[in-house]
Design a protein around this motif. Structure first.
Motif, PDB file in Angstrom:
ATOM      1  N   SER A  40      30.578  44.364  34.266  1.00  0.00           N
ATOM      2  CA  SER A  40      31.949  44.884  34.242  1.00  0.00           C
ATOM      3  C   SER A  40      32.667  44.594  35.560  1.00  0.00           C
ATOM      4  O   SER A  40      33.865  44.278  35.559  1.00  0.00           O
ATOM      5  N   GLN A  41      31.933  44.687  36.680  1.00  0.00           N
ATOM      6  CA  GLN A  41      32.526  44.359  37.975  1.00  0.00           C
ATOM      7  C   GLN A  41      32.867  42.872  38.056  1.00  0.00           C
ATOM      8  O   GLN A  41      33.921  42.487  38.578  1.00  0.00           O
ATOM      9  N   ARG A  42      31.964  42.034  37.537  1.00  0.00           N
ATOM     10  CA  ARG A  42      32.217  40.588  37.524  1.00  0.00           C
ATOM     11  C   ARG A  42      33.435  40.251  36.668  1.00  0.00           C
ATOM     12  O   ARG A  42      34.272  39.428  37.048  1.00  0.00           O
ATOM     13  N   ASN A  43      33.522  40.881  35.505  1.00  0.00           N
ATOM     14  CA  ASN A  43      34.657  40.633  34.619  1.00  0.00           C
ATOM     15  C   ASN A  43      35.980  41.009  35.284  1.00  0.00           C
ATOM     16  O   ASN A  43      36.986  40.306  35.152  1.00  0.00           O
ATOM     17  N   LYS A  44      35.956  42.138  35.998  1.00  0.00           N
ATOM     18  CA  LYS A  44      37.160  42.593  36.697  1.00  0.00           C
ATOM     19  C   LYS A  44      37.560  41.604  37.792  1.00  0.00           C
ATOM     20  O   LYS A  44      38.741  41.288  37.956  1.00  0.00           O
ATOM     21  N   PHE A  45      36.574  41.123  38.532  1.00  0.00           N
ATOM     22  CA  PHE A  45      36.827  40.148  39.593  1.00  0.00           C
ATOM     23  C   PHE A  45      37.375  38.847  39.006  1.00  0.00           C
ATOM     24  O   PHE A  45      38.332  38.256  39.510  1.00  0.00           O
ATOM     25  N   GLN A  46      36.771  38.395  37.919  1.00  0.00           N
ATOM     26  CA  GLN A  46      37.215  37.157  37.285  1.00  0.00           C
ATOM     27  C   GLN A  46      38.643  37.281  36.752  1.00  0.00           C
ATOM     28  O   GLN A  46      39.451  36.348  36.866  1.00  0.00           O
ATOM     29  N   LYS A  47      38.975  38.441  36.193  1.00  0.00           N
ATOM     30  CA  LYS A  47      40.328  38.677  35.700  1.00  0.00           C
ATOM     31  C   LYS A  47      41.325  38.660  36.852  1.00  0.00           C
ATOM     32  O   LYS A  47      42.437  38.137  36.724  1.00  0.00           O
TER      33      LYS A  47
END
Length: 324
Positions: A79-86
């Motif tokens: 979820s942290q990675r997804n947020k960073f990628q977004k």
């Protein structure tokens, strides 16, 4: 699931990869189908997600633009990675974001006028996410040569003479074509509040940018695997590099060669059917150029998060309709 692609569809992909702006009537003549059949197949390939978008590629050196490749190894939950990628895909100077399995986790392509501007974009990329960064490195792209996986024909290119100065109308046109290279000229006229004659003239002018009308493809839909090879040279000069570039031009699996300034000297993007084919290609490179290549690394490009979704081009920003 891999799509079943017949020979006609492969020919269609080859034509679009070389010139995605061609009208359906001309494509039909090239591949031996009716205009209606071409349109049907194009719509189907788009709906199935094989063709991600119709777009353009520009030689940014013609505009004195610099392309920086920012590679990251990161930590954190999914979820942290997804947020960073977004977050990364929301930054207008970010040209593309790729997720990888291998030497790095993320590859971020950034357009900038100079090192100072790049530094500011970098700060914007990392703000609030500094603690996730395990390793980072930057490569400055010197030049790039592209090849088609679907066609034996070469992309047409022109020699650089001097930087080209664009005005706001040129920039708006490029933004529109980044989003959809098949945009009808009358729609470009409407979106730019210009006239038909002016847009026709400007489109001819923009050809001087080594403008390439092409497609973004999801190779995974064909059960293919895109990889990036990182080459570190023992020694290199223009003559030796020409030999490697010729090798790339002749190899059906190679879709780009990129000269960079980094801890490595070059990057080669390849498309293979399996790991065995990747190893064969890598071994062939090492054997044919053993006096030049010191070491190689590879990374599987698992996904491309944004490809021309947010483009900042001379201060103008255009977003896809899905994001408006």
């Amino acid at each position: 699931m891999a799509l079943r692609i017949d020979k006609k569809n492969l020919k269609l992909l080859g034509v679009l990869d070389l010139n995605s702006q061609l009208p359906a009537t001309k494509i039909a003549k090239k591949i031996g189908l009716s205009r209606e059949a071409v349109r049907y197949r194009m719509n189907l390939l788009k709906e199935e997600g094989l063709i991600l978008s119709y777009t353009i590629k520009v030689d940014f050196s013609f505009l004195n633009k610099m392309v920086y490749l920012f590679y990251l190894t990161i930590s954190g939950s999914q979820s942290q990675r997804n947020k960073f990628q977004k977050h990364l895909t929301s930054i207008n100077s970010v040209y593309s974001v790729e997720i990888s399995e291998g030497s790095w986790d993320l590859a971020i392509s950034i357009l900038a006028d100079n090192h100072n501007e790049f530094s500011k974009v970098l700060e914007e990329c990392l703000v609030g996410y500094e603690n996730m960064i395990l390793k980072r490195t930057v490569a400055l792209m010197i030049f790039e040569k592209n090849y088609s996986y679907f066609s034996k024909e070469k992309f047409k290119s022109i020699k650089k003479k001097e930087p080209i100065i664009l005005d706001s109308l040129d920039e708006k046109i490029l933004n529109i074509l980044f989003i959809n290279s098949r945009e009808k000229i009358f729609n470009i006229v409407k979106k730019t509040s210009s006239t038909l004659d002016i847009i026709r003239y400007r489109l001819k002018k923009l050809v001087r940018l080594n403008l390439r009308y092409t497609i973004n493809v999801d190779y995974h839909k064909l059960n293919l695997m895109p990889f990036r090879l990182f080459l570190k040279y023992r020694k290199i000069n223009s003559e030796l590099e020409k030999k490697i570039i010729t090798f790339c031009e002749l190899n059906k699996n190679i879709i780009s060669y990129r000269k960079v300034i980094a801890d490595w000297n070059a990057e080669i993007d390849v498309v293979v059917k399996n790991l065995s084919e990747l190893y064969s290609l890598t071994n062939l490179l090492r054997e044919d150029f053993k006096s030049i290549i010191l070491d190689t690394e590879s990374a599987h490009i698992a996904n491309s998060l944004c490809s021309h979704q947010n483009i900042k081009f001379g201060g103008h920003t255009v977003k896809k309709k899905s994001e408006e």
